[in-house]
Motif scaffolding. Structure first.
Motif, PDB file in Angstrom:
ATOM      1  N   UNK A  53     -34.768  35.391   4.537  1.00 43.48           N
ATOM      2  CA  UNK A  53     -34.790  34.367   5.584  1.00 43.48           C
ATOM      3  C   UNK A  53     -35.547  34.853   6.814  1.00 43.48           C
ATOM      4  N   UNK A  54     -35.325  36.102   7.202  1.00 46.27           N
ATOM      5  CA  UNK A  54     -35.997  36.674   8.370  1.00 46.27           C
ATOM      6  C   UNK A  54     -37.508  36.714   8.167  1.00 46.27           C
ATOM      7  N   UNK A  55     -37.931  37.118   6.984  1.00 49.02           N
ATOM      8  CA  UNK A  55     -39.371  37.191   6.690  1.00 49.02           C
ATOM      9  C   UNK A  55     -40.009  35.805   6.687  1.00 49.02           C
ATOM     10  N   UNK A  56     -39.299  34.825   6.142  1.00 42.84           N
ATOM     11  CA  UNK A  56     -39.862  33.476   6.041  1.00 42.84           C
ATOM     12  C   UNK A  56     -39.894  32.772   7.395  1.00 42.84           C
ATOM     13  N   UNK A  57     -38.840  32.933   8.182  1.00 39.63           N
ATOM     14  CA  UNK A  57     -38.745  32.179   9.429  1.00 39.63           C
ATOM     15  C   UNK A  57     -39.493  32.828  10.595  1.00 39.63           C
ATOM     16  N   UNK A  58     -39.604  34.158  10.591  1.00 41.07           N
ATOM     17  CA  UNK A  58     -40.234  34.845  11.715  1.00 41.07           C
ATOM     18  C   UNK A  58     -41.688  35.223  11.473  1.00 41.07           C
ATOM     19  N   UNK A  59     -42.061  35.412  10.215  1.00 42.50           N
ATOM     20  CA  UNK A  59     -43.422  35.840   9.910  1.00 42.50           C
ATOM     21  C   UNK A  59     -44.157  34.882   8.973  1.00 42.50           C
ATOM     22  N   UNK A  60     -43.487  33.764   8.652  1.00 45.72           N
ATOM     23  CA  UNK A  60     -44.087  32.732   7.774  1.00 45.72           C
ATOM     24  C   UNK A  60     -44.588  33.319   6.454  1.00 45.72           C
ATOM     25  N   UNK A  61     -43.859  34.289   5.943  1.00 40.96           N
ATOM     26  CA  UNK A  61     -44.218  34.897   4.658  1.00 40.96           C
ATOM     27  C   UNK A  61     -43.790  33.947   3.542  1.00 40.96           C
ATOM     28  N   UNK A  62     -44.632  33.712   2.538  1.00 41.04           N
ATOM     29  CA  UNK A  62     -44.257  32.821   1.425  1.00 41.04           C
ATOM     30  C   UNK A  62     -43.012  33.322   0.697  1.00 41.04           C
ATOM     31  N   UNK A  63     -42.390  32.409  -0.037  1.00 43.61           N
ATOM     32  CA  UNK A  63     -41.110  32.706  -0.685  1.00 43.61           C
ATOM     33  C   UNK A  63     -41.175  33.950  -1.572  1.00 43.61           C
ATOM     34  N   UNK A  64     -42.180  34.047  -2.427  1.00 44.08           N
ATOM     35  CA  UNK A  64     -42.259  35.191  -3.351  1.00 44.08           C
ATOM     36  C   UNK A  64     -42.462  36.500  -2.596  1.00 44.08           C
ATOM     37  N   UNK A  65     -43.252  36.455  -1.535  1.00 42.45           N
ATOM     38  CA  UNK A  65     -43.428  37.653  -0.720  1.00 42.45           C
ATOM     39  C   UNK A  65     -42.139  38.041  -0.020  1.00 42.45           C
ATOM     40  N   UNK A  66     -41.428  37.049   0.506  1.00 43.71           N
ATOM     41  CA  UNK A  66     -40.152  37.312   1.165  1.00 43.71           C
ATOM     42  C   UNK A  66     -39.132  37.867   0.176  1.00 43.71           C
TER      43      UNK A  66
END
Length: 298
Positions: A53-66
């Motif tokens: 969640x932190x990676x997706x919401x703060x750095x806009x990292x795609x789901x698979x990367x997160x």
């Protein structure tokens, strides 16, 4: 129950049971090696969900990367937990390890409660998770089908590691006799760290898919999930990877189908895992695929 409704609930139960299985395998591997019920394992699942969640919401990292980063972060947390909390107590009584595991569980919950508050945080799953899939009158989503498929691949990969790699041989040897393994020149602590790493990665996958399925994460999300996964591991036969998966699928299916049959008791659905566990253990004290620890592991 109509056949269509039964098949519909079968798909839902397989998806739920698969998420339990990802966490249960970690329980059973740690127990097989250390005879430790790692009650902090469910909270590693929570750590993975928050990391994604932190990676997706703060750095806009795609789901698979997160998901990948969550697996790495959870692996590091799992290894650190072993090094800091469990390694100094290798020769201590089992009750000391058990109390320490409970302490680590509370520590992780309160740490994430302080960092993210107790308010549930929304988890935005990829849009393709909600893609409708129809098989005649059976309606499901792509996400519900992906979870069992990925769980199957992950469990096969774990079994290949255990039975086809030198690290797997070392893990199974360590499960028999840690002292003899040390005398043979194998670094037992390194192998134990690998076991914690594998279990933590599986927990992270389970946590991310749980969050993607139910759209939220909380600091206490791993408590009940962890208890059900532990029940699944005991039901299937603690110490058996295949048994943990079987127990998880049984609990997931029974929980979903029982609610479909008796909707008036839906408020008690979380009790089904433990009722089923007690019933099975009355007839199979070692679980469905319980193993003789003097002769085999996993």
């Amino acid at each position: 129950m109509e056949l269509t409704l039964f098949l519909q609930q079968l798909v839902n139960g397989l998806s739920l049971g698969s998420m339990y299985a990802l966490v249960a395998v970690g329980y059973t591997m740690v127990y097989g090696v250390l005879r430790l019920i790692n009650f902090a394992h469910g909270d590693i699942m929570m750590v993975g969900a928050y990391a994604a969640l932190f990676c997706m919401s703060n750095f806009s990292i795609p789901f698979l990367g997160a998901l990948s980063l969550a697996m790495i972060f959870s692996m590091c947390v799992g290894i650190a937990t072993d090094k800091i909390a469990y390694k100094p107590l290798r020769k201590a009584p089992r009750i000391s390890l058990l109390i320490t595991a409970i302490g680590i569980s509370f520590f992780l919950q309160n740490l994430f409660n302080m960092l993210f508050t107790s308010t549930p945080r929304a988890f935005n799953a990829p849009s393709y998770f909600e893609k409708s899939i129809n098989f005649g009158d059976i309606h499901t989503t792509l996400g519900s089908l992906l979870v069992p498929f990925i769980t199957l691949i992950v469990v096969i990969f774990v079994l290949l590691i255990l039975y086809k790699s030198k690290y797997g041989i070392a893990i199974r040897a360590l499960a028999f006799d840690i002292q003899t393994v040390n005398l043979m020149g194998i670094d037992a602590n390194r192998i134990i760290a690998i076991v914690f790493a594998i279990g933590s990665i599986l927990a992270a996958i389970g946590g991310v898919f749980w969050a993607a399925t139910y759209y939220s994460v909380t600091p206490t999300m791993g408590t009940l999930m962890g208890l059900k996964a532990f029940a699944a591991a005991v039901l299937g036969g603690i110490g058996s990877v295949v048994g943990a998966v079987l127990g998880a699928l049984i609990i997931g299916l029974s929980e979903v189908i029982a609610v479909a049959l008796f909707p008036e008791i839906s408020g008690f659905k979380d009790a089904f895992a433990f009722i089923f566990l007690v019933f099975i253990l009355l007839f199979r004290p070692t679980g469905i695929l319980g193993i003789n620890f003097e002769r085999s592991r996993f």
